[in-house]
Design an enzyme around this catalytic site. Sequence first.
Site, PDB file in Angstrom:
ATOM      1  CB  CYS A  25     -36.574  75.668  -3.157  1.00 23.40           C
ATOM      2  SG  CYS A  25     -37.843  74.979  -2.077  1.00 23.40           S
ATOM      3  CG  HIS A  33     -40.622  79.901  -3.707  1.00 19.57           C
ATOM      4  ND1 HIS A  33     -39.614  79.527  -4.574  1.00 19.57           N
ATOM      5  CD2 HIS A  33     -40.569  79.032  -2.670  1.00 19.57           C
ATOM      6  CE1 HIS A  33     -38.994  78.457  -4.072  1.00 19.57           C
ATOM      7  NE2 HIS A  33     -39.553  78.143  -2.912  1.00 19.57           N
ATOM      8  CD  GLU A  34     -41.380  80.352   0.964  1.00 22.31           C
ATOM      9  OE1 GLU A  34     -41.748  79.254   1.427  1.00 22.31           O
ATOM     10  OE2 GLU A  34     -40.233  80.526   0.503  1.00 22.31           O
ATOM     11  CG  HIS A  43     -43.125  75.564  -0.633  1.00 26.04           C
ATOM     12  ND1 HIS A  43     -42.573  74.374  -1.063  1.00 26.04           N
ATOM     13  CD2 HIS A  43     -42.128  76.471  -0.691  1.00 26.04           C
ATOM     14  CE1 HIS A  43     -41.294  74.568  -1.368  1.00 26.04           C
ATOM     15  NE2 HIS A  43     -40.996  75.840  -1.162  1.00 26.04           N
TER      16      HIS A  43
END
Length: 174
Positions: free
Chosen positions: A91, A133-134, A137
């Site tokens: 990351c 993953h994004e 966020h």
Amino acid sequence: MAILKIARMGHPVLLRRADPVPDPTAPEVRRLVADMAETMEDAQGLGLAAPQVHVPLRLFVWRGGAGNIIALINPEIETVGEEVEQGWEGCLSIPGLRGCVPRAARIRFRGQDIEGRPVEGEAAGLAARVIQHETDHLDGILYPMRMTDLSLWGFTEELARAAAQAKPAEGTVP
Ligand code: NI
């Protein structure tokens, strides 16, 4: 265009839920997406979410399979099937480290592009991993918070060294 400063783990902007983008076609959104694409290229990342550049909005950019950079605005994802895969992730907000993270192997996603048009699709493997993953966020979740085995977390350099030592070089006699 500009290269933006990337927030690192510990900054509160990475832990809050980001706000929906009211108008994906707004000029400031277009500018942000262009700057995020340039920042991601410069940092050699596979994805970058707006909170990582201190903007708490629900959008991210990622590198598609063909190497093109894609923006996804107001994304929503759902898992397809039960299959979970472990895979290594890094990351840009946690530089120098890698961890093994369980993720759904297959997902469906939908959102909008920078023309405000609806986008939807299915993704598997690395693409599914990057999109999860994004999207995390945007909900204030960093990959270590998804890890189930913290012994599989370490410095990229050390992990690479260990992997190289575990595999004897070709042609050498042990
Ligand atoms: Ni990240």
